[in-house]
Each structure stands twice: as structure tokens, then as C-alpha cells.
Design a protein around this motif. Sequence first.
Motif, PDB file in Angstrom:
ATOM      1  N   PRO A   1      41.321  39.659  11.910  1.00 47.13           N
ATOM      2  CA  PRO A   1      40.756  38.710  12.878  1.00 47.13           C
ATOM      3  C   PRO A   1      39.939  39.399  13.983  1.00 47.13           C
ATOM      4  O   PRO A   1      38.892  38.896  14.393  1.00 47.13           O
ATOM      5  CB  PRO A   1      41.991  38.011  13.458  1.00 47.13           C
ATOM      6  N   ALA A   2      40.428  40.562  14.437  1.00 44.75           N
ATOM      7  CA  ALA A   2      39.710  41.288  15.490  1.00 44.75           C
ATOM      8  C   ALA A   2      38.363  41.806  14.979  1.00 44.75           C
ATOM      9  O   ALA A   2      37.351  41.757  15.694  1.00 44.75           O
ATOM     10  CB  ALA A   2      40.563  42.449  16.003  1.00 44.75           C
ATOM     11  N   VAL A   3      38.350  42.304  13.747  1.00 43.76           N
ATOM     12  CA  VAL A   3      37.093  42.792  13.154  1.00 43.76           C
ATOM     13  C   VAL A   3      36.093  41.652  13.017  1.00 43.76           C
ATOM     14  O   VAL A   3      34.910  41.788  13.371  1.00 43.76           O
ATOM     15  CB  VAL A   3      37.359  43.447  11.781  1.00 43.76           C
ATOM     16  N   LYS A   4      36.570  40.504  12.519  1.00 37.73           N
ATOM     17  CA  LYS A   4      35.670  39.349  12.366  1.00 37.73           C
ATOM     18  C   LYS A   4      35.134  38.878  13.711  1.00 37.73           C
ATOM     19  O   LYS A   4      33.953  38.536  13.838  1.00 37.73           O
ATOM     20  CB  LYS A   4      36.411  38.207  11.657  1.00 37.73           C
ATOM     21  N   ARG A   5      35.996  38.855  14.715  1.00 39.38           N
ATOM     22  CA  ARG A   5      35.576  38.423  16.047  1.00 39.38           C
ATOM     23  C   ARG A   5      34.507  39.356  16.614  1.00 39.38           C
ATOM     24  O   ARG A   5      33.516  38.919  17.193  1.00 39.38           O
ATOM     25  CB  ARG A   5      36.805  38.374  16.965  1.00 39.38           C
ATOM     26  N   ARG A   6      34.710  40.660  16.428  1.00 45.04           N
ATOM     27  CA  ARG A   6      33.731  41.656  16.898  1.00 45.04           C
ATOM     28  C   ARG A   6      32.399  41.466  16.180  1.00 45.04           C
ATOM     29  O   ARG A   6      31.335  41.491  16.808  1.00 45.04           O
ATOM     30  CB  ARG A   6      34.283  43.057  16.621  1.00 45.04           C
ATOM     31  N   ALA A   7      32.437  41.267  14.871  1.00 46.44           N
ATOM     32  CA  ALA A   7      31.207  41.097  14.089  1.00 46.44           C
ATOM     33  C   ALA A   7      30.455  39.835  14.497  1.00 46.44           C
ATOM     34  O   ALA A   7      29.223  39.828  14.593  1.00 46.44           O
ATOM     35  CB  ALA A   7      31.539  41.060  12.597  1.00 46.44           C
ATOM     36  N   GLU A   8      31.207  38.761  14.765  1.00 41.71           N
ATOM     37  CA  GLU A   8      30.570  37.481  15.117  1.00 41.71           C
ATOM     38  C   GLU A   8      29.863  37.533  16.462  1.00 41.71           C
ATOM     39  O   GLU A   8      28.891  36.808  16.695  1.00 41.71           O
ATOM     40  CB  GLU A   8      31.621  36.369  15.130  1.00 41.71           C
ATOM     41  N   THR A   9      30.337  38.363  17.368  1.00 41.42           N
ATOM     42  CA  THR A   9      29.732  38.403  18.704  1.00 41.42           C
ATOM     43  C   THR A   9      28.531  39.333  18.796  1.00 41.42           C
ATOM     44  O   THR A   9      27.773  39.268  19.758  1.00 41.42           O
ATOM     45  CB  THR A   9      30.768  38.857  19.760  1.00 41.42           C
ATOM     46  N   LEU A  10      28.343  40.206  17.791  1.00 41.11           N
ATOM     47  CA  LEU A  10      27.286  41.217  17.879  1.00 41.11           C
ATOM     48  C   LEU A  10      25.901  40.611  18.095  1.00 41.11           C
ATOM     49  O   LEU A  10      25.128  41.100  18.907  1.00 41.11           O
ATOM     50  CB  LEU A  10      27.276  42.081  16.615  1.00 41.11           C
TER      51      LEU A  10
ATOM     52  N   THR B   1      25.161  37.499  19.079  1.00 38.41           N
ATOM     53  CA  THR B   1      25.105  36.314  19.945  1.00 38.41           C
ATOM     54  C   THR B   1      25.098  36.644  21.431  1.00 38.41           C
ATOM     55  O   THR B   1      24.504  35.930  22.220  1.00 38.41           O
ATOM     56  CB  THR B   1      26.309  35.389  19.659  1.00 38.41           C
ATOM     57  N   ARG B   2      25.756  37.713  21.821  1.00 38.43           N
ATOM     58  CA  ARG B   2      25.888  38.001  23.242  1.00 38.43           C
ATOM     59  C   ARG B   2      24.761  38.847  23.791  1.00 38.43           C
ATOM     60  O   ARG B   2      24.611  38.975  25.004  1.00 38.43           O
ATOM     61  CB  ARG B   2      27.223  38.714  23.513  1.00 38.43           C
TER      62      ARG B   2
ATOM     63  N   ALA C   1      13.960  40.818   9.845  1.00 43.55           N
ATOM     64  CA  ALA C   1      13.857  41.657  11.039  1.00 43.55           C
ATOM     65  C   ALA C   1      14.970  41.335  12.036  1.00 43.55           C
ATOM     66  O   ALA C   1      15.551  42.235  12.649  1.00 43.55           O
ATOM     67  CB  ALA C   1      12.484  41.474  11.680  1.00 43.55           C
ATOM     68  N   LYS C   2      15.285  40.042  12.188  1.00 40.56           N
ATOM     69  CA  LYS C   2      16.331  39.664  13.155  1.00 40.56           C
ATOM     70  C   LYS C   2      17.689  40.231  12.738  1.00 40.56           C
ATOM     71  O   LYS C   2      18.526  40.549  13.590  1.00 40.56           O
ATOM     72  CB  LYS C   2      16.406  38.145  13.317  1.00 40.56           C
ATOM     73  N   ASP C   3      17.926  40.367  11.435  1.00 42.23           N
ATOM     74  CA  ASP C   3      19.191  40.935  10.963  1.00 42.23           C
ATOM     75  C   ASP C   3      19.281  42.425  11.261  1.00 42.23           C
ATOM     76  O   ASP C   3      20.335  42.935  11.652  1.00 42.23           O
ATOM     77  CB  ASP C   3      19.349  40.707   9.457  1.00 42.23           C
TER      78      ASP C   3
END
Length: 318
Positions: A23-32, A34-35, A262-264
Motif C-alpha cells: 500500500p505504501a509503494v502504491k501511494r508513493r507511485a500515485e502521488t509522483l 500529481t503533486r 512525454a508527460k509520462d
Amino acid sequence: MSDRNPGCELDLGWVNNTRINLPAVKRRAETLGTRRTVKKQWQAAWLLRAVTCIDLTTLSGDDTGANVQRLCHKAARPVRYDIMKGLGMEDAGLTCGAVCVYPARVVDAVRELKKLGADIPVASVATGFPSGQYHLKTRLEEIKLCVADGAKEIDIVINREMALNGNWQGLYDEIKAMREACGEAHMKTILAVGELGTLTNVYKASLVAMMAGSDFIKTSTGKEGVNAILPVGVVMCRAIREFHERTGHKIGFKPAGGIRAAKDVLVWLILIKEELGDDWLNNQMFRIGASGLLGDIERQLFHYVYGRYASGSEIPMA
């Protein structure tokens, strides 16, 4: 490329004590993505940096000398001159990081890049790519043939069965033998993360590959169902960071497969900057395995310079 990784003894205690908090890994990946982000001239600069880190790749069954030749020309001059001039970068000598091909096409790529006077290394996949389901003897021989033909970088594939069965000693021994077969050529070890089952296995395989002397660890062959995804990137970068903290050796990272926009690639650059730091934000330590990505980067840079998107005919290689 960076200094070679001398490797170290296999530390099974270190490997087996690995645990991943999914869960922590997924949360970190999801925020990369967006923030934080980069815009305008900073985005253009980051995209140019991304171009220098691309291993421009063709790995198709219908590859010929002609399309390898075309790829080499694109790697040597990846962005149109007028776009580079509009960015004030026409004299920068910008090239891709490497040209990546099958073993049978290494000679073609080396010859063409030499003809162009381009100081770009040729990378070759080897060791029974993409499955790795070949006898070790033939896999090692393939490495030696690629190096003899002029490849400066070898992208090997690991034996997934050994990783899935937890045979870390066997995997370590095979990778070490491959590293020896590479000689002076740098070795990038493809983990084929989509076939390792769990992120814990990804972390363990990353550690074993680095202990065995890999200069880079790479996510995927591009032929699996799951290739370069951000949770895997987080896990592999954390393994690289831990290995560096414990041994002092810096290992490169190469995501490959599925990075087309490019955005990726901007998100992957953010990942590298935040997880590993600025020392990894160059083509000595970071590569992107891609074929279609360069076209989209060139489109975005065209838009920055001209204020509109290019038509298909204006960027034919895209």
C-alpha cells in the motif's frame, strides 16, 4: 558510462529479510505525477534531458539493415534542427544515449554510427531475449558474440524460474558469469518484473543482480504483459539506494516498455530526482528503453517553439 560495479558476495540474509509494504509503494507511485510537475521552459529542458537518456530501440522480427540505419540517423540527430535552434540548443550536440538492437543487427548499427561520426554506444539484448529460456552456455556465447561485433552495452535477461523459486544463489552465479562474459561492455540486467510475481521478488532480484555486478538494473524486455510501471520503479530505485548506502556503489536504472508519452517520461524523471538524486539524472546512470517516446517528445518541443502541434508529415519519424 559510469564506473563499473565490482559487485560483492551474495548476502542471503540481506536478500531474505526484504519485505515490501505494497500500500505504501502504491501511494508513493500515485502521488509522483500529481503533486509536482514542470512547465514551460523547464519542461522543455527536462524533455531534452530525457532525449539524452533514451536507448533508441528496435526489437522486431522484421528488423533489417535499412531500418537500423534509419534508427542510427535519428539517434545521432534526435530533434529537428529548427526546433533545436528555436530552443537555442542547435550547437549542443544532443544525441540519444544508445542504439539498442538484436545481436544480429549489432554490426549494422556499429558500422552506421561510425560512418556518421556519432559517439553513441550500441546496446544489444542477449542471453536468449526475451524469455531467457535457453541453455546457459548458449546465453554466454551470445554475449561474447555481441561484444566481438562491437556492442558496448549488453542487456541480459535473468532466469525467472530461479527468482520465482527463490534460488538466489543460482541466479547470482548465472548473472556473475554473464558479467564476466561481458568483459569491458557494461551490463544491464533485465528483471522482467511482470513475470516475477510480487514486488518483494522484484526487490530481491534487484539486490541479487547488483551483488552479482550489474551496472544497471532494467525493468522489462518490453515483451511482457506488465512492463515499466511506477510502483516497480519505486521499488527498484529504493533497492538501488539501499545498495549504494551499504556498498558505496552507484547502480544505474532503466525503465523499458510502455513509456510512449512525454508527460509520462517527466514523471519517471521526477521519480529519479526524488528517490535517487541529481547524480542519477544523466545518461550515465539513467536510461529509458523506448522506440515511440522520442516522437512525442519532439512533438511537445515543436509545440513549445511554434505554439502549435505538428502534423504527422512534419515529424515523420514519430
